[in-house]
Design a protein around this motif. Structure first.
Motif, PDB file in Angstrom:
ATOM      1  N   SER A   1       0.829  -1.190   0.152  1.00  0.00           N
ATOM      2  CA  SER A   1      -0.257  -0.008  -0.121  1.00  0.00           C
ATOM      3  C   SER A   1       0.796   1.128  -0.027  1.00  0.00           C
ATOM      4  O   SER A   1       1.927   1.048   0.084  1.00  0.00           O
ATOM      5  N   LEU A   2       0.200   2.338   0.012  1.00  0.00           N
ATOM      6  CA  LEU A   2       1.072   3.742   0.031  1.00  0.00           C
ATOM      7  C   LEU A   2       1.671   3.893   1.193  1.00  0.00           C
ATOM      8  O   LEU A   2       2.853   4.630   1.021  1.00  0.00           O
ATOM      9  N   THR A   3       1.129   3.689   2.177  1.00  0.00           N
ATOM     10  CA  THR A   3       1.951   4.043   3.540  1.00  0.00           C
ATOM     11  C   THR A   3       3.129   3.197   3.584  1.00  0.00           C
ATOM     12  O   THR A   3       4.184   3.785   4.141  1.00  0.00           O
TER      13      THR A   3
ATOM     14  N   LEU B   1       5.370   2.937   1.290  1.00  0.00           N
ATOM     15  CA  LEU B   1       6.320   3.532   0.463  1.00  0.00           C
ATOM     16  C   LEU B   1       7.220   4.522   1.546  1.00  0.00           C
ATOM     17  O   LEU B   1       8.325   4.437   1.263  1.00  0.00           O
ATOM     18  N   THR B   2       6.303   5.083   2.441  1.00  0.00           N
ATOM     19  CA  THR B   2       7.077   6.033   3.233  1.00  0.00           C
ATOM     20  C   THR B   2       7.903   5.252   4.550  1.00  0.00           C
ATOM     21  O   THR B   2       8.702   5.559   4.869  1.00  0.00           O
TER      22      THR B   2
ATOM     23  N   THR C   1      -1.385   6.676 -12.463  1.00  0.00           N
ATOM     24  CA  THR C   1      -1.054   7.343 -11.272  1.00  0.00           C
ATOM     25  C   THR C   1       0.168   6.901 -10.519  1.00  0.00           C
ATOM     26  O   THR C   1       0.951   7.462  -9.718  1.00  0.00           O
ATOM     27  N   THR C   2       0.337   5.661 -10.603  1.00  0.00           N
ATOM     28  CA  THR C   2       1.422   4.964  -9.682  1.00  0.00           C
ATOM     29  C   THR C   2       2.873   5.323 -10.263  1.00  0.00           C
ATOM     30  O   THR C   2       3.728   5.646  -9.414  1.00  0.00           O
TER      31      THR C   2
ATOM     32  N   LEU D   1       3.215   8.942  -9.091  1.00  0.00           N
ATOM     33  CA  LEU D   1       3.823   9.162  -7.687  1.00  0.00           C
ATOM     34  C   LEU D   1       5.095   8.648  -7.444  1.00  0.00           C
ATOM     35  O   LEU D   1       5.966   9.226  -6.710  1.00  0.00           O
TER      36      LEU D   1
END
Ligand code: C2E
Ligand code: CA
Ligand code: CA
Ligand code: CA
Length: 279
Positions: free
Chosen positions: A187-189, A191-192, A221-222, A225
Motif C-alpha cells: 500500500s501507499l503507507t 512507501l514511506t 497514477t503509480t 507518484l
C-alpha cells in the motif's frame, strides 16, 4: 509451451502436497538446502523503456529441481518454508546464490544490480542485517548492488522489530523495492515506512490496462507518484508490444516480462547482459 509443461507438474505437485505430510516436504527442503543442485535461481532482466532499452537490473527467482516431483515453482513451496523454522536458512541460501551470481558478473565487467525476493516474515529475524552484511562481504558485492524486493504484510503494522531490521538494512546501504504494488500486499503507507528506491507495479494492472481505463489510471497514477517521490518504477509481467506501447504512453520508464526476456539460467543471462546492459 515449455512453461505450460512446467505448470502441469506444478499442479500435480500441489495436489500431492495438500494430501501428504507437510513435514516430509520440509524434510526434503532441508535436504535440498544441503546439496548443490536442487534449489537453483533463474534470472529475469528488467529493462528501460524507450530508446536504448538496456537492462537496468536482474531479479532472481527460485526453482526447485526436485528429484522426484520435477521442477517446482516458488508458489509450491515458499509458503511452506515461510511458516517453518527453515525460513532463515532458505533466505540465506537464496541471497548467497544471488550474490555469487552478481560477483561473477563483476569479474566480467558487468555492473548490474541483482534483486532478491524476501519473504516479509524474514524481516522478523533480527539477525538478517548482519547475515546480509556478511554475505555481501564474503562475495565482495557492493551493498547498493543488492535490491531487496518486499511486500507488505499485516504483521508489519504491529511489530517494531521490523522497523529495526529495515533501518539496519538501510544503514547497510542495500536498496529496497516494493513488490506487487497496488495489490492488497503493498500500500501507499508502505512507501514511506520503508523508504524504498523502486516500485514494481503488479502485473494484474499491466494485464488490465489495455482494456480497462481504471487499470490504466492506476498505472498512470503509480508512475506519477513514484516519479514525484524520486523512485524508479518497473511494470511487471509485460507480455505484448501493445502493453509496452501503453506503458510508454503512460510515462512508465521501466518494465519486466516475457515480452522482453523470460527468466533464464545464470549462464544465459551473461550473454544478454553483455549485449544489452546500460546499467
Ligand atoms: P514476483 O516477485 O512477483 O515475481 C514475478 C513472477 O512473475 C515470477 O514468477 C516470474 O517468473 C513471473 N513472470 C515474469 N514475467 C512474466 C510475464 O510476462 N507474464 C507472467 N504471467 N508472469 C511473468 P515465479 O518465478 O513463479 O515466482 C512467483 C513468486 O514467488 C514471486 O513473485 C515471488 O513473490 C516468489 N518468489 C520467487 N523467488 C523467491 C525467492 O527466492 N524467495 C522468496 N521468498 N520468494 C520468491
Ligand atoms: Ca519480485
Ligand atoms: Ca511482483
Ligand atoms: Ca509476488
Amino acid at each position: 509451451a515449455k512453461r505450460g509443461g512446467v505448470r502441469v507438474g506444478w499442479y500435480d505437485a500441489a495436489r500431492d502436497l495438500a494430501s501428504t505430510d507437510r513435514l516430509s516436504l520440509l524434510a526434503e527442503v532441508r535436504e535440498a538446502l544441503a546439496v548443490d543442485d536442487q534449489l537453483t535461481l533463474v534470472l529475469q532482466p528488467a529493462v528501460r523503456l524507450g530508446e536504448g532499452g538496456g537492462v537496468t537490473g536482474v531479479e532472481a527467482l527460485v526453482r526447485w529441481n526436485h528429484p522426484r516431483r520435477g521442477t517446482l515453482m516458488p508458489d509450491d513451496f515458499v509458503t511452506v518454508i515461510e511458516h517453518s523454522e527453515l525460513l532463515g536458512d532458505f533466505t540465506r541460501y537464496v541471497l548467497d546464490r544471488a550474490l555469487a551470481v552478481a560477483a561473477g558478473w563483476a569479474t566480467e565487467g558487468l555492473d548490474v544490480p541483482i534483486a532478491v525476493n524476501l519473504s516479509p516474515r524474514s524481516l522478523l529475524d533480527a539477525t538478517l542485517p548482519a547475515d546480509i552484511a556478511a554475505l555481501l562481504d564474503l562475495h565482495g558485492v557492493r551493498p547498493d548492488r543488492l535490491v531487496l524486493e518486499i511486500t507488505e504484510t499485516v504483521v508489519m503494522s504491529e511489530l517494531s522489530v521490523i522497523d529495526d531490521v529495515l533501518s539496519a538494512l538501510r544503514e547497510l546501504g542495500v536498496q529496497f523495492a516494493v513488490d506487487d504494488f497496488g495489490t492488497g500486499y503493498s500500500s501507499l503507507t508502505f512507501l514511506t515506512r520503508v523508504a524504498v528506491d523502486e516500485v514494481k507495479i503488479d502485473r494484474a494492472f499491466v494485464r488490465g490496462m489495455v482494456e480497462s481505463a481504471g487499470a490504466a489510471a492506476i498505472v498512470r497514477t503509480t508512475v506519477d507518484l513514484a516519479h514525484r517521490l524520486g523512485l524508479r518504477v518497473i511494470a511487471e509481467g509485460v507480455e505484448t508490444a501493445e502493453q509496452r506501447a501503453v506503458l510508454t504512453a503512460l510515462g512508465c520508464t521501466g518494465a519486466q516480462g516475457y515480452f522482453f526476456h523470460p527468466p533464464m539460467p545464470p549462464e544465459r543471462i551473461v550473454e544478454v547482459l553483455h549485449g544489452l546492459t546500460d546499467a
